[in-house]
Design an enzyme around this catalytic site. Sequence first.
Site, short mmCIF file in Angstrom:
data_model
loop_
_atom_site.label_atom_id
_atom_site.label_comp_id
_atom_site.label_asym_id
_atom_site.label_seq_id
_atom_site.Cartn_x
_atom_site.Cartn_y
_atom_site.Cartn_z
N SER A 226 41.26 111.88 -55.80
CA SER A 226 41.63 110.70 -56.59
C SER A 226 41.91 111.07 -58.05
O SER A 226 41.42 112.10 -58.54
CB SER A 226 40.50 109.68 -56.53
OG SER A 226 39.35 110.24 -57.14
N THR A 227 42.64 110.22 -58.72
CA THR A 227 42.94 110.44 -60.14
C THR A 227 41.66 110.45 -60.96
O THR A 227 41.48 111.26 -61.87
CB THR A 227 43.91 109.35 -60.63
OG1 THR A 227 45.14 109.52 -59.91
CG2 THR A 227 44.19 109.44 -62.12
N THR A 229 38.60 111.39 -60.05
CA THR A 229 37.90 112.68 -59.93
C THR A 229 38.73 113.78 -60.59
O THR A 229 38.18 114.71 -61.18
CB THR A 229 37.62 113.02 -58.45
OG1 THR A 229 37.04 111.88 -57.81
CG2 THR A 229 36.66 114.19 -58.32
N GLY A 230 40.06 113.66 -60.50
CA GLY A 230 40.93 114.66 -61.13
C GLY A 230 40.65 114.79 -62.62
O GLY A 230 40.65 115.89 -63.18
N CYS A 281 48.35 109.81 -49.22
CA CYS A 281 48.70 109.68 -50.64
C CYS A 281 50.15 109.21 -50.79
O CYS A 281 50.47 108.48 -51.73
CB CYS A 281 48.46 110.98 -51.37
SG CYS A 281 49.26 112.40 -50.61
N GLU A 379 45.57 101.54 -56.22
CA GLU A 379 45.85 102.26 -54.98
C GLU A 379 44.85 101.79 -53.92
O GLU A 379 43.65 102.00 -54.05
CB GLU A 379 45.67 103.77 -55.20
CG GLU A 379 45.95 104.58 -53.96
CD GLU A 379 45.52 106.04 -54.07
OE1 GLU A 379 44.54 106.33 -54.76
OE2 GLU A 379 46.18 106.88 -53.45
P1 NDP Z 1 37.81 112.13 -54.25
O1 NDP Z 1 38.44 112.36 -55.56
O2 NDP Z 1 36.64 111.24 -54.15
O3 NDP Z 1 37.35 113.53 -53.59
C1 NDP Z 1 38.22 114.61 -53.44
C2 NDP Z 1 37.40 115.89 -53.35
O4 NDP Z 1 36.75 116.13 -54.60
C3 NDP Z 1 36.29 115.85 -52.31
O5 NDP Z 1 36.13 117.13 -51.75
C4 NDP Z 1 35.08 115.48 -53.16
O6 NDP Z 1 33.88 115.84 -52.55
C5 NDP Z 1 35.35 116.29 -54.41
N1 NDP Z 1 34.66 115.84 -55.61
C6 NDP Z 1 33.97 114.70 -55.83
N2 NDP Z 1 33.52 114.66 -57.11
C7 NDP Z 1 33.93 115.81 -57.70
C8 NDP Z 1 33.79 116.36 -59.00
N3 NDP Z 1 33.15 115.71 -59.98
N4 NDP Z 1 34.35 117.55 -59.26
C9 NDP Z 1 35.03 118.22 -58.30
N5 NDP Z 1 35.19 117.76 -57.04
C10 NDP Z 1 34.65 116.56 -56.75
O7 NDP Z 1 39.01 111.65 -53.32
P2 NDP Z 1 38.93 111.14 -51.83
O8 NDP Z 1 38.30 112.21 -51.00
O9 NDP Z 1 38.35 109.78 -51.81
O10 NDP Z 1 40.48 111.11 -51.42
C11 NDP Z 1 41.30 110.01 -51.64
C12 NDP Z 1 42.15 110.21 -52.87
O11 NDP Z 1 42.88 111.42 -52.77
C13 NDP Z 1 43.21 109.13 -53.02
O12 NDP Z 1 43.28 108.74 -54.37
C14 NDP Z 1 44.50 109.81 -52.63
O13 NDP Z 1 45.65 109.26 -53.18
C15 NDP Z 1 44.26 111.20 -53.10
N6 NDP Z 1 45.10 112.11 -52.38
C16 NDP Z 1 46.12 112.75 -53.06
C17 NDP Z 1 47.01 113.56 -52.39
C18 NDP Z 1 48.11 114.28 -53.12
O14 NDP Z 1 48.67 115.23 -52.56
N7 NDP Z 1 48.48 113.89 -54.32
C19 NDP Z 1 46.89 113.78 -50.95
C20 NDP Z 1 45.80 113.07 -50.34
C21 NDP Z 1 44.93 112.28 -51.04
P3 NDP Z 1 33.02 114.72 -51.78
O15 NDP Z 1 33.98 113.94 -50.91
O16 NDP Z 1 32.07 115.52 -51.01
O17 NDP Z 1 32.42 113.86 -52.85
#
Ligand code: NDP
Length: 477
Positions: A226-227, A229-230, A281, A379
Site C-alpha cells: 500500500s501507499t 506502508t510505502g 492493484c 482505493e
Molecule cells: P501492505 O502495505 O499492508 O503490506 C505489503 C507488505 O509490506 C507485506 O509483506 C507487509 O507485511 C509488509 N509491511 C507491513 N508493514 C511494513 C513496514 N512498516 N515496513 C516494511 N514492510 C511492511 O499492503 P497489502 O499487503 O495490504 O497489499 C495491498 C496493497 O498493495 C494495495 O494498496 C495494493 O494496491 C497494493 N499493491 C500494489 C501493486 C503494484 O504493483 N503497484 C500490486 C499489488 C498490490 P505484513 O502483511 O506481514 O504486515
Amino acid sequence: MHTDLSGLKFTMTVGGLPLDGQSAFDVVNPATGTVIAAAPDCSREQLDQAVSAARQAFSAWARRSVAERQRFLLVMADAIDAHTDLLSHLVTLEQGKPRAVADTEVAGLSYWLRETARMELPETVNQDDAERYSVTRHVPVGVVAAITPWNYPIGQASFKLGPALLAGNTVVLKPSAFTPLANLKLGEILRDVLPAGVLNVITGTGGLGSWVTAHSGVDKISFTGSTQTGRRVMAGAADSLTRITLELGGNDPAIVLPDVDVRTVAPQLFWAAFANTGQICLAIKRLYLHADIYDEMAAELAELARTVVVGDPAREDVQLGPVSNLRQYETVLELLRDSRDDGHTFLAGGLPTAGTPGYFVAPTLIDNPPEDARIVREEQFGPVLPLLKYTDIDDAVARANASEYGLGASVWSADADAAFRVAEQLQAGTVWVNEVMHLHPQVPFGGRKQSGIGVESGLAGLLEFTEPQTLIIKRTV
Ligand code: NDP
C-alpha cells in the site's frame, strides 16, 4: 490434488537450510475463517542470519556470468513447474482465489523466470579511441529485500525474483504474514536449485517488515504494497540511503466512450474490476460511463454481479472467492457502510449478512455516487465498484486524473484512435485501450504520483536491481 495440510511442515529458508521460527503464527483460510497451518515467526536474530547468509553468497553469485545466472533461472522454472499442484493449492487455501486462477498465477512465475532469462545487462561504450576507453555497465546492488503483499503471493514474487537474481543480487524474500505458505514452500523447492544463501525466505508478524526495511545489511528494497506502508519503507530506508523501488496502491479509472457495444464490453469491464475479488492493484476501481450508455451498462453489470458464483474456492464452480483476510474485509465493509450511510444506491451486492463464516462480500455496484465520496476517492481493493456518469469527455478526463494515485487506467471505445487520444491525457504508469491488466515480462510497469517510484519488468525493471558503474582507462600515460 492435495486436500489438507496436516502432513506439511513449513520452514523458512536461510543459507540453503530449513529454519524454524523462534515462535509460530496462525495462517487462516479466508473462505472459512479457520486456521489451516502455523508459519514460522522470524525473530530479529534470524533476520540477521538471513541477511548475513545473503551477504555471504553475494560475491560468488555476482561473479558468475550472466549466462550462468540465466541457466539458473531456467532450472528454477523447471523446479516450479514440477510443484505447481502444491503451490497453487496453497495459494487457494491461504489467499482465497479459485484454483484455476491460482494455477495461472503459479504458471506465471515460471513464465516470468524463463522470459527474464532471455534478458541481458547492457553496456554502453562512452568513448573508445587512442586517448581513452570508457564503458558504463550495470552492476548488482547487493542484498535485495523483496517485500510482497497478499493479493498474489506467488505472482508478486515473480516480478522481483528473476530480475534481482539475473542482475547478480542475492535475495531475502518476505511475503505478507497473511499469505506465507506458498512462499515458504517455494523457498524449500528452490533450496536444491540455487547455491546456498542466494535466495532466503523469511516470514513473520509484527515488526518484521520494518526491521527488514531498516536493516543495515540490506542494499535494496523492492517493495509492493500500500501507499501508506510505502511511505514508511521510504522513511526506514532513508538512514542508510538504501535503494528503493516502490509499487504501491492505485485507484484506476476506466473511461467508457458512448460508441461501445454494451453487451460485448460489459463482461470485460466486470472481470477487469472484480477478478481476484477486486484485489488487484491494476483492477478498474472507478468506472466512468457516458450518460448515453450508463443505464444499459449498469443493468448488464448488475446482472453479471447477481449471477457470478461467489463461494469457497475449494469448489470447482466458484468464480469469485472471499476477501483475502479479516483486515481487508473490515476495510471493505467500512467503505460499504460509509456508502450506505451517505444514501448511495447499491445496484447489486451490498453489506453481507452478519454471522456468515468466511470473509465474503458479493460483487457490489454503486450507482453514481458523488465524486468526493470515500468509495470514489479511496482505493477499495475489494469487490466494490462505483459507476460514475459523465457527459463531457474533458470532464471525465479531469475527474479520472483528480487522484493522488497514478497506477493504471483504461479507455474503452469502438474507435481505437479516439480512445488513444483520450488515453494520452491520463496520468498513469500504464494506460490500456479496450483491455486492462495486460502485463508482459519485457514491458515495464509502475506507478506515477503516489502509486510508486520506479518500475518492475522490462529492461527498466531489470536495471532497478543494478547500479551504473563507469570504468575508464586512460590509454596515454
Ligand atoms: P501492505 O502495505 O499492508 O503490506 C505489503 C507488505 O509490506 C507485506 O509483506 C507487509 O507485511 C509488509 N509491511 C507491513 N508493514 C511494513 C513496514 N512498516 N515496513 C516494511 N514492510 C511492511 O499492503 P497489502 O499487503 O495490504 O497489499 C495491498 C496493497 O498493495 C494495495 O494498496 C495494493 O494496491 C497494493 N499493491 C500494489 C501493486 C503494484 O504493483 N503497484 C500490486 C499489488 C498490490 P505484513 O502483511 O506481514 O504486515
